[in-house]
Design a protein around this motif. Structure first.
Motif, mmCIF file in Angstrom:
data_model
loop_
_atom_site.group_PDB
_atom_site.id
_atom_site.type_symbol
_atom_site.label_atom_id
_atom_site.label_comp_id
_atom_site.label_asym_id
_atom_site.label_seq_id
_atom_site.Cartn_x
_atom_site.Cartn_y
_atom_site.Cartn_z
ATOM 1 N N ASP A 1 -76.382 -33.191 19.016
ATOM 2 C CA ASP A 1 -75.338 -32.677 18.862
ATOM 3 C C ASP A 1 -74.840 -32.442 17.625
ATOM 4 O OD1 ASP A 1 -72.237 -32.515 19.180
ATOM 5 O OD2 ASP A 1 -72.081 -34.258 20.776
ATOM 6 N N ILE A 2 -75.156 -31.186 17.482
ATOM 7 C CA ILE A 2 -74.743 -30.745 15.734
ATOM 8 C C ILE A 2 -73.390 -30.895 15.358
ATOM 9 C CG2 ILE A 2 -75.403 -29.135 14.109
ATOM 10 C CD1 ILE A 2 -77.922 -30.380 15.273
ATOM 11 N N LEU B 1 -70.768 -36.218 8.775
ATOM 12 C CA LEU B 1 -70.969 -35.717 7.582
ATOM 13 C C LEU B 1 -69.990 -35.486 6.691
ATOM 14 C CD1 LEU B 1 -74.571 -34.160 7.545
ATOM 15 C CD2 LEU B 1 -74.032 -36.441 6.925
ATOM 16 N N VAL B 2 -69.022 -34.751 7.268
ATOM 17 C CA VAL B 2 -67.895 -34.221 6.534
ATOM 18 C C VAL B 2 -66.934 -35.818 6.052
ATOM 19 C CG1 VAL B 2 -65.684 -33.017 6.890
ATOM 20 C CG2 VAL B 2 -67.476 -31.911 7.482
ATOM 21 N N ALA B 3 -66.920 -36.385 7.385
ATOM 22 C CA ALA B 3 -66.171 -37.779 7.198
ATOM 23 C C ALA B 3 -66.772 -38.455 5.947
ATOM 24 C CB ALA B 3 -66.232 -38.648 8.306
ATOM 25 N N ALA B 4 -68.049 -38.397 5.964
ATOM 26 C CA ALA B 4 -68.935 -39.188 4.683
ATOM 27 C C ALA B 4 -68.710 -38.614 3.379
ATOM 28 C CB ALA B 4 -70.246 -39.161 4.996
ATOM 29 N N VAL C 1 -71.406 -33.373 -4.483
ATOM 30 C CA VAL C 1 -72.289 -33.885 -3.381
ATOM 31 C C VAL C 1 -73.420 -33.119 -3.113
ATOM 32 C CG1 VAL C 1 -72.188 -34.642 -0.989
ATOM 33 C CG2 VAL C 1 -70.250 -35.266 -2.688
ATOM 34 N N VAL C 2 -74.627 -33.821 -3.245
ATOM 35 C CA VAL C 2 -75.698 -32.805 -2.654
ATOM 36 C C VAL C 2 -75.946 -33.439 -1.054
ATOM 37 C CG1 VAL C 2 -78.267 -32.455 -2.824
ATOM 38 C CG2 VAL C 2 -76.775 -32.575 -4.865
ATOM 39 N N LEU C 3 -76.195 -32.467 -0.299
ATOM 40 C CA LEU C 3 -76.328 -32.753 1.178
ATOM 41 C C LEU C 3 -77.976 -32.537 1.564
ATOM 42 C CD1 LEU C 3 -73.380 -31.267 3.050
ATOM 43 C CD2 LEU C 3 -73.847 -33.594 2.361
ATOM 44 N N PHE C 4 -78.749 -33.729 1.929
ATOM 45 C CA PHE C 4 -79.965 -33.666 1.843
ATOM 46 C C PHE C 4 -80.412 -33.919 3.372
ATOM 47 C CE2 PHE C 4 -84.434 -33.746 -0.053
ATOM 48 C CZ PHE C 4 -84.839 -34.240 0.875
ATOM 49 N N GLY C 5 -80.756 -32.786 4.325
ATOM 50 C CA GLY C 5 -80.996 -33.146 5.650
ATOM 51 C C GLY C 5 -82.480 -32.645 6.049
ATOM 52 N N ALA C 6 -82.810 -33.626 7.098
ATOM 53 C CA ALA C 6 -84.175 -33.466 7.713
ATOM 54 C C ALA C 6 -84.043 -33.200 9.143
ATOM 55 C CB ALA C 6 -84.973 -34.811 7.538
ATOM 56 N N SER C 7 -84.859 -32.347 9.421
ATOM 57 C CA SER C 7 -84.928 -32.074 11.011
ATOM 58 C C SER C 7 -83.610 -31.657 11.539
ATOM 59 C CB SER C 7 -85.316 -33.340 11.719
ATOM 60 O OG SER C 7 -85.834 -32.822 13.064
ATOM 61 N N THR C 8 -82.945 -32.170 12.563
ATOM 62 C CA THR C 8 -81.651 -31.789 12.834
ATOM 63 C C THR C 8 -80.540 -32.133 12.104
ATOM 64 O OG1 THR C 8 -81.620 -33.826 14.088
ATOM 65 C CG2 THR C 8 -82.361 -31.936 15.292
ATOM 66 N N GLY C 9 -80.927 -33.071 10.918
ATOM 67 C CA GLY C 9 -79.934 -33.582 10.260
ATOM 68 C C GLY C 9 -79.505 -32.393 9.225
ATOM 69 N N ALA C 10 -80.508 -31.355 8.968
ATOM 70 C CA ALA C 10 -80.276 -30.300 8.180
ATOM 71 C C ALA C 10 -79.184 -29.299 8.592
ATOM 72 C CB ALA C 10 -81.622 -29.469 7.871
ATOM 73 N N ALA C 11 -79.232 -28.986 9.804
ATOM 74 C CA ALA C 11 -77.982 -28.355 10.561
ATOM 75 C C ALA C 11 -76.808 -29.020 10.401
ATOM 76 C CB ALA C 11 -78.408 -27.984 12.068
ATOM 77 N N ALA C 12 -76.816 -30.488 10.618
ATOM 78 C CA ALA C 12 -75.596 -30.888 10.351
ATOM 79 C C ALA C 12 -74.917 -31.037 9.133
ATOM 80 C CB ALA C 12 -75.777 -32.513 10.589
ATOM 81 N N ALA C 13 -76.030 -31.003 8.099
ATOM 82 C CA ALA C 13 -75.597 -30.943 6.724
ATOM 83 C C ALA C 13 -74.894 -29.407 6.327
ATOM 84 C CB ALA C 13 -76.759 -30.957 5.754
ATOM 85 N N LEU C 14 -75.592 -28.344 6.975
ATOM 86 C CA LEU C 14 -75.182 -27.109 6.759
ATOM 87 C C LEU C 14 -73.554 -26.794 7.487
ATOM 88 C CD1 LEU C 14 -78.350 -25.234 7.356
ATOM 89 C CD2 LEU C 14 -76.923 -25.000 5.383
ATOM 90 N N VAL C 15 -73.449 -27.557 8.582
ATOM 91 C CA VAL C 15 -72.120 -27.483 9.072
ATOM 92 C C VAL C 15 -71.052 -28.215 8.080
ATOM 93 C CG1 VAL C 15 -70.681 -28.397 10.935
ATOM 94 C CG2 VAL C 15 -72.954 -27.578 11.688
#
Length: 232
Positions: free
Chosen positions: A81-82, A89-92, A107-121
């Motif tokens: 559920d990206i 992540l926006v809230a964080a 802020v640097v967003l470091f995403g792995a696997s599906t977390g990378a998609a959430a970071a881009l969002v």
């Protein structure tokens, strides 16, 4: 160095995190783990430790509440559920700007696997607060139309033997309209378990962050620049 277990409020749940901030800190790296993982991911913790040696704070946080994690372990309902993960992540990112030790830090967003998609969002939603996005073995293709809306520089780190994810990252790189680089770690598979592979990731991420911070400092503005897209 300040190290705290923190609680990050979002619209619907409160999430646990581990915040470590060296003094002085040049930026703070917010980690978004992949599906089925947590803030205790040994790979993200290893990368976080390396980045802290460069004067970067780190926030490793869970993206799901405990009850959601238990439900997800059975159904896998939330891990893809990206939109949900991106909102958290926006809230964080917004929460970091309210804390005395991280207020105003890039802020640097470091995403792995599906977390990378959430970071881009999240980067598409908060371009004025996010300095850059780093993806480790990520699924940027899952970011949907947010991919074309990202304006900050993006580094895509992929294992050379992670063939499907490499193809997905190559396609995502073609869709990105922001400055970006695709860096292939030779001989590495999806989890970067090969000797030296994760150290390669950490060193590359550190240098990327150093360059983005230098550029932001030299420009003296919110505008951020990066080299022309490259594949190595």
């Amino acid at each position: 160095m300040i190290s705290d277990m923190v609680l990050v409020p979002t619209a619907d749940v409160t999430l646990s995190g581990d915040l470590v901030v060296p003094a002085p800190a040049r930026a703070v790296v917010l980690f978004a783990h992949g599906s089925g993982s947590s803030r205790h991911s040994p790979r993200n913790r290893m990368v976080a430790a390396e980045l802290r040696t460069a004067g970067l704070g780190t926030l490793l946080m869970d993206l799901l509440a405990e009850r959601e994690e238990r439900h997800d372990a059975v159904t896998a309902e939330h891990r893809f559920d990206i939109a949900l993960l991106g909102r958290r992540l926006v809230a964080a990112v917004d929460w970091l700007d309210t804390q005395p030790d991280t207020r105003g830090l890039p802020v640097v967003l470091f995403g792995a696997s599906t977390g990378a998609a959430a970071a881009l969002v999240a980067a598409a939603e908060r371009p004025d607060r996010v300095l850059t996005v780093v993806s480790r073995g990520g699924r940027p293709d899952l970011a949907g139309d947010a991919l074309e809306r990202v304006t900050v520089p993006v580094m895509l780190l992929v294992g050379g033997r992670d063939h499907n994810v490499l193809a997905q990252n190559q396609e995502a790189a073609r869709r990105l309209r922001c400055p970006h680089a695709l860096h292939v770690v030779p001989g590495a598979t999806h989890l970067f378990e090969e000797p030296g592979a994760l150290e390669h990731v950490a060193g590359t991420a550190r240098r990327w962050c150093d360059e983005r911070l230098r550029e932001a400092r030299e420009s003296g503005t919110a505008e951020r620049t990066a080299p022309a897209p490259e594949e190595t």
